[in-house]
Design an enzyme around this catalytic site. Structure first.
Site, PDB file in Angstrom:
ATOM      1  N   HIS A  44       8.289  -3.498  -6.232  1.00 48.66           N
ATOM      2  CA  HIS A  44       9.592  -3.163  -5.670  1.00 48.66           C
ATOM      3  C   HIS A  44      10.121  -4.267  -4.755  1.00 48.66           C
ATOM      4  O   HIS A  44      11.074  -4.062  -4.009  1.00 48.66           O
ATOM      5  CB  HIS A  44       9.511  -1.835  -4.920  1.00 48.66           C
ATOM      6  N   THR A 169      -0.993   6.149   8.671  1.00 47.81           N
ATOM      7  CA  THR A 169      -1.394   6.807   7.430  1.00 47.81           C
ATOM      8  C   THR A 169      -0.126   7.150   6.660  1.00 47.81           C
ATOM      9  O   THR A 169       0.778   7.785   7.202  1.00 47.81           O
ATOM     10  CB  THR A 169      -2.200   8.081   7.726  1.00 47.81           C
ATOM     11  N   GLY A 304      -2.489   4.401   2.715  1.00 48.95           N
ATOM     12  CA  GLY A 304      -1.690   3.471   3.503  1.00 48.95           C
ATOM     13  C   GLY A 304      -2.488   2.533   4.381  1.00 48.95           C
ATOM     14  O   GLY A 304      -1.949   1.540   4.881  1.00 48.95           O
TER      15      GLY A 304
END
Length: 332
Positions: A44, A169, A304
């Protein structure tokens, strides 16, 4: 090949200026594309940039447009993006949700007529870095078949949830097993998917990314569960923004533009003191990461937590860019 952050940003900026984007807007947009790529989200960032320029050239994205507030209802606001640049507008909308949360404890911004926001995780992370829970999602053009169907009638509708733990997170996931961007990343690398990601032309599950890219039979995350979640996320975004649904975007537009998005920020510190917050989050993380490993050589991970490591590696060693993608950008 390896490039630096500065080389990436300079390349993006050059193309944007050549496309007659205003200098200040071009610089901010190039910065966001480069930051996304530097964070390791190539699908992306750099890989998506040629497609972004195509939509800019086609008039789907209006670079001089600015989002306009339509309705205010306490902690909830409705905005019209006016088909402005997606990532710049999404950043503004999460900033606005944070401002509302500072006043009300929670802030929700519903956005219509938006463009693709590129890396959705950027906006959840943006909230979590400031100590807020960040939640956001978007609908899309129909690129996935609902469970039990062959035709694409639902969106991948990515959902982001970010928690202000240390480290942050964050779940950043489309409602498909893999986004089309990640299919491209794996195809360019010559890799099979680690798990089934869609169906082949005979309706059998497959790990071959190129096959799924071609036939558009991507697999919903969790089978019927991802299909159902995609549908309700679309419904909520459509209703709260008074914007376009997946059906409307698909049937009425020539490409993926004019989508609907939701941005939510929650100020945790209005509900719990900092020390208690940190202790509770640490206990959750410790409880999970100390579980017995299925493979002793593979650590139990939290969502994450790898982004800080990836960012450090890319800053230290340079950012990996596929040769063919870099050639496309140089040719723009």
């Amino acid at each position: 090949m390896k490039v630096t952050f500065e080389q990436l940003k300079e390349a993006f900026n050059r193309v944007l200026l050549d496309a007659c984007v205003a200098r200040e807007t071009a610089d901010a947009c190039a910065e966001m594309f480069a930051r996304t790529t530097e964070s390791g989200v190539y699908s992306h960032g750099v890989n998506r940039f040629p497609r972004f320029i195509q939509q800019l050239d086609n008039g789907d994205i209006i670079p001089e447009a600015q989002p306009q507030r339509v309705t205010t209802l306490g902690a909830i606001e409705q905005w019209d993006a006016q088909r402005s640049i997606g990532n710049l507008t999404a950043k503004k909308m999460m900033d606005r949700a944070i401002e509302l949360a500072s006043d009300h404890g929670i802030g929700l911004v519903a956005l219509r007529n938006a463009n693709h926001w590129m890396r959705g995780g950027s906006y959840g992370w943006q909230a979590a870095e400031k100590g807020y829970i960040g939640i956001c999602w978007t609908n899309s053009i129909a690129v996935m078949a609902p469970w039990g169907a062959k035709e694409c009638r639902i969106g991948t509708n990515p959902l982001i949830v970010a928690i202000p733990s240390t480290p942050i997170t964050m779940v950043d996931m489309s409602m498909s097993m893999f986004s089309y961007g990640m299919l491209e990343v794996n195809r360019l690398a010559g890799r099979e998917l680690p798990v089934d990601g869609g169906f082949d032309d005979d309706g059998r599950l497959t790990k071959e990314p190129g096959t799924i890219e071609k036939n558009r039979r991507i697999l919903p995350m969790g089978y019927w569960k991802g299909s159902g979640l995609s549908i309700v996320l679309d419904m909520i975004a459509t209703l709260l923004s008074n914007g376009s649904s997946v059906a409307e975007v698909t049937q009425e537009n020539s490409d993926e533009y004019g989508v609907s998005q939701i941005f939510i920020a929650i100020e945790v510190d209005k509900l719990i003191d900092g020390a208690t917050r940190d202790a509770k989050l640490q206990r959750i993380m410790d409880f999970i990461t100390t579980a017995e490993r299925a493979d002793e050589n593979v650590a139990v991970r939290l969502p994450g937590h790898e982004f800080t490591r990836l960012l450090d590696e890319n800053r230290r060693n340079g950012i990996t860019v596929d040769d063919s993608v870099w050639a496309k950008i140089q040719a723009l």
